[in-house]
Design an enzyme around this catalytic site. Structure first.
Site, PDB file in Angstrom:
ATOM      1  N   ARG A   1     -10.536  38.486 -25.664  1.00  0.00           N
ATOM      2  CA  ARG A   1      -9.467  37.404 -25.764  1.00  0.00           C
ATOM      3  C   ARG A   1      -8.488  37.805 -24.448  1.00  0.00           C
ATOM      4  NH1 ARG A   1      -5.773  38.017 -28.441  1.00  0.00           N
ATOM      5  NH2 ARG A   1      -6.399  39.835 -29.984  1.00  0.00           N
TER       6      ARG A   1
ATOM      7  N   LYS B   1      -8.777  31.558 -33.754  1.00  0.00           N
ATOM      8  CA  LYS B   1      -7.555  31.716 -33.331  1.00  0.00           C
ATOM      9  C   LYS B   1      -6.542  30.520 -32.862  1.00  0.00           C
ATOM     10  CE  LYS B   1      -8.184  36.091 -33.870  1.00  0.00           C
ATOM     11  NZ  LYS B   1      -7.555  37.013 -35.261  1.00  0.00           N
TER      12      LYS B   1
ATOM     13  N   HIS C   1      -1.795  35.998 -39.473  1.00  0.00           N
ATOM     14  CA  HIS C   1      -3.104  36.996 -39.005  1.00  0.00           C
ATOM     15  C   HIS C   1      -3.280  37.971 -40.104  1.00  0.00           C
ATOM     16  CE1 HIS C   1      -4.704  39.783 -35.607  1.00  0.00           C
ATOM     17  NE2 HIS C   1      -5.702  38.930 -36.208  1.00  0.00           N
TER      18      HIS C   1
ATOM     19  N   SER D   1      -5.059  43.212 -34.190  1.00  0.00           N
ATOM     20  CA  SER D   1      -6.629  43.125 -33.821  1.00  0.00           C
ATOM     21  C   SER D   1      -6.972  44.685 -33.833  1.00  0.00           C
ATOM     22  CB  SER D   1      -6.996  42.448 -32.586  1.00  0.00           C
ATOM     23  OG  SER D   1      -6.350  41.300 -32.592  1.00  0.00           O
TER      24      SER D   1
ATOM     25  N   CYS E   1      -7.443  46.926 -36.143  1.00  0.00           N
ATOM     26  CA  CYS E   1      -6.745  47.886 -36.912  1.00  0.00           C
ATOM     27  C   CYS E   1      -7.056  47.999 -38.327  1.00  0.00           C
ATOM     28  CB  CYS E   1      -5.166  47.734 -36.703  1.00  0.00           C
ATOM     29  SG  CYS E   1      -4.489  48.012 -35.434  1.00  0.00           S
TER      30      CYS E   1
HETATM   31  C1  OXD Z   1     -10.086  38.908 -34.025  1.00  0.00           C
HETATM   32  C2  OXD Z   1      -9.011  39.398 -33.051  1.00  0.00           C
HETATM   33  O1  OXD Z   1     -11.106  38.535 -33.136  1.00  0.00           O
HETATM   34  O2  OXD Z   1      -7.825  39.662 -33.662  1.00  0.00           O
HETATM   35  O3  OXD Z   1      -9.935  38.842 -35.071  1.00  0.00           O
HETATM   36  O4  OXD Z   1      -8.923  39.530 -31.906  1.00  0.00           O
HETATM   37 MN    MN Z   2      -7.764  39.060 -35.686  1.00  0.00          MN
END
Ligand code: OXD
Ligand code: MN
Length: 584
Positions: A70, A207, A227, A249, A251
């Site tokens: 991202r 996202k 999230h 992300s 984790c």
């Molecule tokens: C995902 C991110 O791809 O949080 O889920 O980057």
């Molecule tokens: Mn994510």
């Protein structure tokens, strides 16, 4: 096409003309359509077939090496008033963003097919679900959207019924990082993404829609788009309780969502059910509880680190009908990544002969895409139109020090402060430095589609509507000792923490109240059967001077949002600081 779909048709015509697309293809989500797209991508080299004996119907996609994560610095929220987007977002005026994107999209689909992808986020028959249509020139996006969302004819029928949808426009353009933007127009419920084919930038249902646009929409409609993973824990009496957890992300949300309990727990009858691993839409129910749906239908998970110890369920679902992006391959063309096993790969993620001097074989943010239904711990409640009731919310981060293994918030308001104060070391999921501690409130820093100050006020508002709110906990699986080693074994042993959490929800397990929140009493976390007895004292240590410094830092972080920060949150922070000062 019915009159209710006129707006959709007009938009498609207008985009096809502006982008000079050679063909327009409406996607129905069928298996035949999927096969055609895959065959075309095998032909063009966009996909490679993996070993059909070990991995039937699995494919490898190698992305452009400059397009692997991202791009937060190129992601914008475009609202008329910049304060609406807040300091947590990059902002651009809608008119300016539209002009910029119009220029980029002009003629960009010449010689390409424009795919119209109707999709539904959440079960198609759920009043909590929301639909969107993504226009894209990437067949890779289409086949991924088919795994990640309810895509095709059913979604189109629902759109016809609803009469509205989120408009997403995407083109890979030339994959030029200097001509790459991910623009969100929450006031218009629309998204425009140009110049990237990477998941979080290109699969617009995820996202862009289910978090940035949905969080904005949720605020106006009285719910929360988060999230978070959703997991069901079944106790030996057969009762299932649901936990939602926000972690930044990469984790471990996917691992936690698919956890297999330690042997003694399994033998006693504990089971874990997977409902979602990344996104959760939370709605206050008429019964005063918070109800959750997973808007997604698949996983777009981080491959490296997924192995038999960390996540055997994920391995089991990845041997059939999966798409791998930027992983390495073995001599016999099986997908491979660091942490999978001790084989030596033949080719790295760029397709070069593997040479460890050139870095890891799989890209650190390499991914798998697979339907949630392939997961051995998949729970059919993921299809329930009303969702599942949430008993506990976890806020977790990756922190070498400071944050204890688990901490219970005194009440909802204190829990919102724990979420707002979250911090974590950055990972490879976004471009930029890795391992730097940054504030990541509710793990939503890259995903909240409006001003964090208003977002926290909305969290407090939602809490005030709940007569039976979930209990909120902070967790940290990543605490390290003086030698830099992880103290807690993590993975399946996180079940031990979940057991304490759920007992607390029933008012049962023992807790020790401290100035910063409730800690498990000595011996309250079950460590029986662990290979090595972890230093529980170190894991649960709360060091007052470090916490006072942390609270100062959180206060400074909140100040960035000025007058939009709810007074209640400031008061809560003062209350914790005062207690801590007194205790110290
Ligand atoms: C995902 C991110 O791809 O949080 O889920 O980057
Ligand atoms: Mn994510």
């Amino acid at each position: 096409m019915s009159s209710k779909l006129t707006a959709l048709n007009e938009w498609v015509d207008q985009v096809a003309t502006h982008t000079r697309a050679s063909q327009v293809s409406w996607c129905d989500g069928s298996a035949a359509e999927n096969e055609r797209l895959i065959a075309a991508m095998l032909e063009s080299g966009d996909l490679e077939k993996l070993n059909p004996d070990t991995h039937p119907d699995c494919y490898l996609h190698r992305s452009d090496p400059d397009d692997v994560a991202r791009v937060e610095h190129l992601t914008f929220v475009c609202t008329e008033d910049p304060d609406q987007a807040g300091p947590n977002n990059n902002w651009m005026a809608p008119a300016e963003a539209h002009a910029l994107m119009k220029g980029l999209f002009a003629g960009c689909m010449e010689g390409r097919t424009l795919y119209v992808v109707p999709y539904c986020m959440g079960p198609v028959d759920s009043p909590l679900s929301r639909c969107g249509v993504e226009i894209t020139d990437s067949p890779y996006v289409v086949v991924n959207m088919r795994l990640m969302t309810r895509m095709g004819a059913d979604a189109l029928a629902r759109i016809e019924n609803d009469g509205h949808f989120v408009k997403g426009l995407h083109s890979t353009g030339e994959l030029d990082p200097d001509r790459r933007y991910i623009m969100h127009f929450p006031e218009e419920l629309s998204i425009q993404s140009f110049g990237s084919g990477y998941g979080g930038n290109a699969l617009l249902g995820k996202k862009c829609h289910a978090l940035r646009i949905a969080s904005y929409q949720a605020r106006t409609e009285g719910w929360l788009a988060e999230h978070m993973l959703i997991v069901g824990i079944e106790n030996p009496q057969g009762e299932v309780r649901y936990v939602a957890g926000a972690f930044p992300s990469a984790c471990g949300k996917t691992n936690l969502a698919m956890l297999i309990p330690p042997a003694a727990y399994r033998e006693a009858g504990w089971k874990v059910w997977t409902v979602g691993d990344d996104i959760c839409w939370l709605h206050p129910g008429e019964d005063g509880r918070l109800w959750a749906i997973n808007p997604e239908a698949g996983f777009f998970g981080v491959a490296p680190g997924t192995g038999n110890k960390t996540n055997p369920n994920a391995l089991a679902m990845l041997d059939c009908e999966a798409i791998f992006t930027n992983v390495a391959v073995t001599e016999d063309n099986q997908p491979w990544w660091e942490g999978l096993d001790d084989r030596v790969p033949a080719k790295d993620w760029r397709g070069r002969d593997f040479d460890p001097r050139q870095g890891p074989a799989a890209h650190p943010n390499s991914r798998f895409t697979v339907s949630i239904k392939r997961c051995p711990s998949y729970s059919e409640v993921a299809e329930s139109a009303s969702g599942v009731p949430i008993d506990a919310i976890l806020f977790g981060g990756r922190r070498a020090g400071l944050a204890p293994l688990v901490l219970e918030a005194r009440d909802w308001r204190h829990g919102v402060l724990l979420g707002a104060g979250m911090a974590s070391e950055t990972t490879a999921a976004a471009t930029g430095a890795v391992g730097v501690v940054r504030r990541d409130p509710m793990a939503m820093k890259p995903f909240c589609g409006y001003n964090f100050g208003d977002y926290w006020a909305h969290w407090l508002e939602v809490g005030s509507k709940l007569s039976h709110p979930p209990k909120i906990f902070q967790v940290n699986w990543f605490r390290r000792d003086a030698d830099g080693r992880f103290i807690w074994p993590g993975f399946s042993d996180n079940m031990r923490v979940l057991e304490w959490v759920l007992d607390r929800c029933l008012g049962q397990a023992q807790v020790r109240e401290t100035a910063v929140g409730g800690l498990p009493e000595d011996g309250a976390i079950n460590t029986d059967g662990l290979e090595q007895h972890p230093d529980m004292e170190a894991l649960l240590e709360v060091e007052p001077s470090a916490w006072l410094a942390e609270l100062d830092d959180i206060a400074a972080h909140l100040e960035q949002f000025g007058g939009r920060v709810p007074g209640e949150l400031r008061q809560e922070l003062d209350r914790v600081a005062t207690r801590l000062g007194e205790a110290g």
